[in-house]
Design an enzyme around this catalytic site. Structure first.
Site, PDB file in Angstrom:
ATOM      1  N   HIS A 131       0.808  -1.228   0.000  1.00  0.00           N
ATOM      2  CA  HIS A 131       0.000   0.000   0.000  1.00  0.00           C
ATOM      3  C   HIS A 131       0.840   1.277   0.000  1.00  0.00           C
ATOM      4  O   HIS A 131       0.335   2.343   0.304  1.00  0.00           O
ATOM      5  CB  HIS A 131      -0.965  -0.015   1.199  1.00  0.00           C
ATOM      6  CG  HIS A 131      -1.988  -1.118   1.121  1.00  0.00           C
ATOM      7  ND1 HIS A 131      -2.701  -1.574   2.202  1.00  0.00           N
ATOM      8  CD2 HIS A 131      -2.408  -1.862   0.069  1.00  0.00           C
ATOM      9  CE1 HIS A 131      -3.520  -2.558   1.830  1.00  0.00           C
ATOM     10  NE2 HIS A 131      -3.356  -2.752   0.535  1.00  0.00           N
ATOM     11  N   CYS A 160       3.506  22.049  -4.343  1.00  0.00           N
ATOM     12  CA  CYS A 160       4.856  22.096  -4.913  1.00  0.00           C
ATOM     13  C   CYS A 160       5.189  23.535  -5.297  1.00  0.00           C
ATOM     14  O   CYS A 160       4.301  24.376  -5.470  1.00  0.00           O
ATOM     15  CB  CYS A 160       4.876  21.205  -6.151  1.00  0.00           C
ATOM     16  SG  CYS A 160       6.441  21.174  -7.041  1.00  0.00           S
ATOM     17  N   CYS A 162       5.917  24.413  -8.088  1.00  0.00           N
ATOM     18  CA  CYS A 162       5.299  24.625  -9.409  1.00  0.00           C
ATOM     19  C   CYS A 162       3.796  24.884  -9.296  1.00  0.00           C
ATOM     20  O   CYS A 162       3.129  25.135 -10.285  1.00  0.00           O
ATOM     21  CB  CYS A 162       5.562  23.434 -10.331  1.00  0.00           C
ATOM     22  SG  CYS A 162       4.431  22.045 -10.085  1.00  0.00           S
ATOM     23  N   ASN A 222      -2.391 -13.722  15.255  1.00  0.00           N
ATOM     24  CA  ASN A 222      -3.386 -12.650  15.220  1.00  0.00           C
ATOM     25  C   ASN A 222      -4.329 -12.793  16.407  1.00  0.00           C
ATOM     26  O   ASN A 222      -4.693 -13.905  16.772  1.00  0.00           O
ATOM     27  CB  ASN A 222      -4.178 -12.708  13.902  1.00  0.00           C
ATOM     28  CG  ASN A 222      -4.897 -11.412  13.605  1.00  0.00           C
ATOM     29  OD1 ASN A 222      -4.293 -10.339  13.671  1.00  0.00           O
ATOM     30  ND2 ASN A 222      -6.171 -11.477  13.287  1.00  0.00           N
TER      31      ASN A 222
HETATM   32 ZN    ZN Z   1       5.635  20.361  -9.006  1.00  0.00          ZN
END
Ligand code: ZN
Length: 249
Positions: A131, A160, A162, A222
């Protein structure tokens, strides 16, 4: 003799039996779920005391889905920061013993459903993360990678430079597992001479199916019942950290 001491005796016998399986095996594979991390203080999503029984505006499966992430990134990260990212968690005796078994050349892979990176923190190298991991994060627009600390310190949804939205490299609900990780997991399971499954009830896809690939002895550790109890060579209904704490490598 009281019932309690009989129970303790039975557990001691089981530990000795587990030890003897480990002693005679050379290609052990460990398959673990949320229960491996609960003893490190990380809540089990599906247990009775877990997140599913707590009150939130949306259900955890909804908040941790890909479509919700895209449509409600602020809500996603509110939940993710508070309930999913556990950067402070430390490995417990199960993580540590598995890392020792790998170093001793007896264990070929840890296959985990957990995203906390605790096996690597304990020193395991061959960890197959079905995962993904909270420790890897990247910009969805330009691909730039970001440290978990950057994501943890961001207020709301991390962006980010950007302008793109940063996402964790974890498999969200609605998303497929990485076929390369699955393929490696299948190969290790086919080659295994002992499969130890711990801290999972084996009901979440693809855990139950993967476990049946292995033709070797199966050991289940378990607290509660699992979907594969009848197939087990040895069944130990104890906390996994407590069990591994008594194993010698
Ligand atoms: Zn970016």
């Amino acid at each position: 003799m009281s019932r309690i001491s009989k129970g303790v005796d039975r557990t001691m016998d089981s530990i000795q039996e587990l030890q003897s399986y480990i002693d005679k095996s050379e290609r052990i594979v460990f398959f673990g779920g949320a229960g491996v991390s609960t003893e490190s203080g990380i809540p089990d999503f599906r247990s009775v005391d877990g997140l599913y029984n707590q009150k939130y505006k949306y259900r955890p499966e909804t908040m941790l889905s890909y479509s919700f992430f895209l449509s409600h990134p602020e809500d996603f990260y509110g939940f993710y920061h508070e309930k999913v990212m556990h950067l402070e968690a430390k490995p417990n005796p199960a993580h540590e013993k598995l890392a020792e078994l790998e170093k001793a050349g007896k264990l070929t892979a840890v296959i985990t459903q957990n995203i906390d990176g605790l096996h690597q923190a304990a020193g395991s190298e061959n960890v197959l993360e079905l995962h993904g991991s909270i420790w890897r994060n990247y910009c969805m627009k330009c691909g730039k990678r970001y440290e978990a600390s950057f994501v943890a310190e961001a207020v709301g949804a991390p962006r980010c430079e950007c302008g793109g939205l940063i996402r964790p490299d974890v498999v969200l609900y609605e998303e497929a597992l990485d076929p390369r990780v699955l393929e490696q997991a299948e190969r290790r399971l086919r080659e295994a001479d002992l499969l130890i499954v711990g801290g999972t009830s084996l009901v979440v896809y693809p855990a139950a199916g993967l476990v049946t690939l292995c033709k070797c002895p199966l050991i289940l550790i378990n607290k509660s019942e699992t979907s594969q109890d009848r197939r087990a060579s040895l069944l130990i209904k104890e906390n996994i950290g407590a069990v591994f704490g008594q194993i010698s490598v």
